[in-house]
Design an enzyme around this catalytic site. Structure first.
Site, PDB file in Angstrom:
ATOM      1  CG  HIS A 126      12.049  35.869  24.156  1.00 34.04           C
ATOM      2  ND1 HIS A 126      13.402  35.570  24.861  1.00 34.04           N
ATOM      3  CD2 HIS A 126      10.897  35.718  25.370  1.00 34.04           C
ATOM      4  CE1 HIS A 126      13.553  34.777  25.517  1.00 34.04           C
ATOM      5  NE2 HIS A 126      12.122  34.696  25.989  1.00 34.04           N
ATOM      6  CG  PHE A 127       9.734  43.076  23.304  1.00 37.71           C
ATOM      7  CD1 PHE A 127       9.130  42.020  23.130  1.00 37.71           C
ATOM      8  CD2 PHE A 127       9.547  43.966  23.446  1.00 37.71           C
ATOM      9  CE1 PHE A 127       6.966  42.346  23.910  1.00 37.71           C
ATOM     10  CE2 PHE A 127       8.965  44.307  24.459  1.00 37.71           C
ATOM     11  CZ  PHE A 127       8.102  43.777  24.759  1.00 37.71           C
ATOM     12  NE  ARG A 128      11.613  36.508  18.691  1.00 40.04           N
ATOM     13  CZ  ARG A 128      11.958  35.367  19.692  1.00 40.04           C
ATOM     14  NH1 ARG A 128      12.696  34.972  20.077  1.00 40.04           N
ATOM     15  NH2 ARG A 128      10.655  34.262  19.618  1.00 40.04           N
ATOM     16  CG  ASN A 147      16.304  34.661  23.681  1.00 39.01           C
ATOM     17  OD1 ASN A 147      15.912  35.304  24.354  1.00 39.01           O
ATOM     18  ND2 ASN A 147      15.626  33.580  23.452  1.00 39.01           N
ATOM     19  CG  HIS A 156      14.024  27.735  29.876  1.00 40.96           C
ATOM     20  ND1 HIS A 156      13.230  28.241  28.695  1.00 40.96           N
ATOM     21  CD2 HIS A 156      13.942  26.584  30.210  1.00 40.96           C
ATOM     22  CE1 HIS A 156      13.130  27.898  27.984  1.00 40.96           C
ATOM     23  NE2 HIS A 156      13.758  26.346  28.765  1.00 40.96           N
ATOM     24  CG  HIS A 209       9.028  30.255  31.003  1.00 40.28           C
ATOM     25  ND1 HIS A 209       9.669  28.932  31.746  1.00 40.28           N
ATOM     26  CD2 HIS A 209       9.184  30.570  30.411  1.00 40.28           C
ATOM     27  CE1 HIS A 209      11.101  28.873  31.038  1.00 40.28           C
ATOM     28  NE2 HIS A 209      11.116  30.149  29.650  1.00 40.28           N
ATOM     29  CG  ASP A 244       8.740  32.542  27.555  1.00 34.31           C
ATOM     30  OD1 ASP A 244       9.496  33.570  27.136  1.00 34.31           O
ATOM     31  OD2 ASP A 244       8.420  31.590  27.464  1.00 34.31           O
ATOM     32  CG  HIS A 277       8.845  31.863  16.665  1.00 36.58           C
ATOM     33  ND1 HIS A 277       9.962  32.134  16.324  1.00 36.58           N
ATOM     34  CD2 HIS A 277       8.670  31.571  17.530  1.00 36.58           C
ATOM     35  CE1 HIS A 277      11.019  31.553  17.269  1.00 36.58           C
ATOM     36  NE2 HIS A 277      10.014  31.837  18.822  1.00 36.58           N
TER      37      HIS A 277
END
Length: 455
Positions: A60-62, A92, A174, A228, A298, A302
């Site tokens: 998840h590289f945002r 996401n 997931h 995962h 994964d 944050h």
């Protein structure tokens, strides 16, 4: 540009040997090269090992929308430092990647910024079946069967049946049962104890959702990848998976247990949650015996300020892409897995699961994505040295043994570590990964040679 890596120990899933490898432009030009081979650059690999570039199929590289905690420039520098030469990123972000135009936006961003190769999943919603059916330039479809961001939760059985029945791309999910999670959350309402996260997202939530998704895969004969895996119960399900189901495990589910909440708190709050030491042991065994073929991170950073919020407001997720290879190499030194198993799980198997052309092996004609490693070099993971924009690691203070010292992507050196100093290319060297939907899936490919790129 021709680079000859001479006198190196080449590691494959089937063994290791002394070799020399020629990187000829973007592809591997030769392996076991003759001494007189000519090159623009000669690298002495004496005392070092060479492996294929790591493929991390869950990050998840945002970017776009959440770049205060991660972005493509920082994340792909972290990849290069960690020996990861290809990543597959989850949908996401903000906006979510749920149609072709948003997917193309991400591909464009990566082409301008990424040091390493890239691919982006298409996210499933209850309302975008037409987009999923026509999606292109993506490794597959991601379904959140369990709480997620925005409209990405798909829990309705009819929607799931149609996605598995009517789409052609591989599916990953997931797997945590939403009904169980909500019931457990009511039981622990008002709790400020982060350890209750593992009681809310418990073993049963993971097992029920994984069983449900596997049933969909088998009935609709649709390739499916369990993301995962976190429990021993899921491992037992996977032992009877059939030929279309694969799975992965992450370093945090191998290395952390609920006993670690007392010292790390919300830093290890994850979805799926951290489980018990018995689950750790079952996951290690599944990795060794091939029940779980893939290691992924994964990577989901944050900020520390966000993580410092009281439970349950503190978000789930942690950064890992920068340190996953060294953490696993340390476990090789401890005897938990062999280095050949590591290369299979971090390099070869992800390429086979996602049908990525030309990646996962050091063979003539394959892409020149390789990592040179000093197996005996030690370093301590420090927050102050992290490349991820979030600037921290749950393994802060942990000493690892086995350090990438050079990383090449498509024949271009993107990272080098000399005398403890890290150098990174300032040119985006990554390219869009290419996916071959004609390949027959991981379990079939295990017994067949991979299709090779022509030179």
């Amino acid at each position: 540009m021709r680079t000859l890596i001479r006198n190196v120990t080449l590691i494959t899933s089937s063994g290791q040997r002394d070799s020399s490898v020629l990187l000829d432009g973007a592809v591997i030009g030769d392996v076991d090269c003759p001494r007189q081979t000519q090159a623009d650059e000669i690298v002495d690999g004496a005392g070092l090992v060479l492996i294929p570039g790591v493929i991390d199929d869950q990050v998840h590289f945002r970017e776009p929308g959440l770049t205060h905690k991660e972005d493509l420039i920082h994340a792909t520098r972290a990849c290069a430092k960690g020996g990861v030469t290809t990543f597959l990123e989850m949908p996401n972000t903000n906006p979510t990647t749920t149609d072709q135009s948003r997917l193309l936006q991400k591909l464009h961003l990566a082409s301008q910024k990424s040091l390493v190769n890239y691919g982006f999943y298409m996210g499933a919603t209850p309302h975008n079946l037409a987009e999923l059916k026509s999606a292109q330039r993506t490794p597959g479809i991601k379904i959140f069967i369990g709480s997620s961001t925005g409209d990405l939760l798909v829990d309705d059985q009819e929607c799931l049946e149609r996605i598995f029945a009517e789409t052609r791309l591989p599916i990953c999910a997931h797997c945590e049962d939403e009904t169980i999670i909500r019931e457990n959350a009511q039981r622990f309402a008002g709790s400020g104890d982060v350890a209750d996260h593992s009681r809310i997202r418990d073993h049963r939530a993971a097992e029920v959702a994984t069983r449900r998704a596997m049933d969909l895969s088998l009935r609709h004969h649709h390739p499916f990848h369990v993301l995962h895996v976190s429990t021993a119960a899921e491992v037992q399900l996977l032992k009877h998976h059939g030929d279309l189901v694969t799975a992965e495990v992450c370093p945090h589910h191998l290395l952390f247990s609920i006993d670690d909440y007392s010292r790390l708190g919300a830093l290890i709050k994850m979805n799926p949650s951290i489980k018990t030491r018995a689950d750790n042991d079952a996951l290690w065994q599944a990795l060794r015996d091939g029940t779980i073929p893939v290691i992924a991170t994964d990577h989901a950073p944050h900020t520390l300020a966000e993580k410092a919020l009281a439970f349950p407001q503190c978000p789930s997720g942690l950064p890992a892409v920068e340190n996953s290879l060294s953490l696993m190499l340390t476990e090789v030194h401890r005897g938990r897995i062999t280095i050949e198993q590591l290369v299979h799980s971090m390099c070869e198997a992800p390429a086979m699961v996602w049908n990525i052309r030309g990646k996962g092996r050091i063979e003539r004609g394959f892409d020149a994505d390789v990592v040179l490693i000093d197996l005996n070099q030690r370093r301590t993971i420090l927050n102050s040295e992290q490349q991820t924009k979030s600037g921290w690691s749950p393994w802060h203070g942990v000493e690892v043994t086995g350090v990438p010292v050079r990383t090449w992507v498509r024949g271009q050196m993107v990272f080098r570590r000399v005398n403890g100093v890290d150098w990174f290319s300032d040119i985006p060297c990554g390219a869009e990964a290419q996916f071959d939907l004609q390949l027959r899936g991981y379990w079939a490919q295990r017994n067949e040679p991979l299709r090779r790129k022509s030179v």
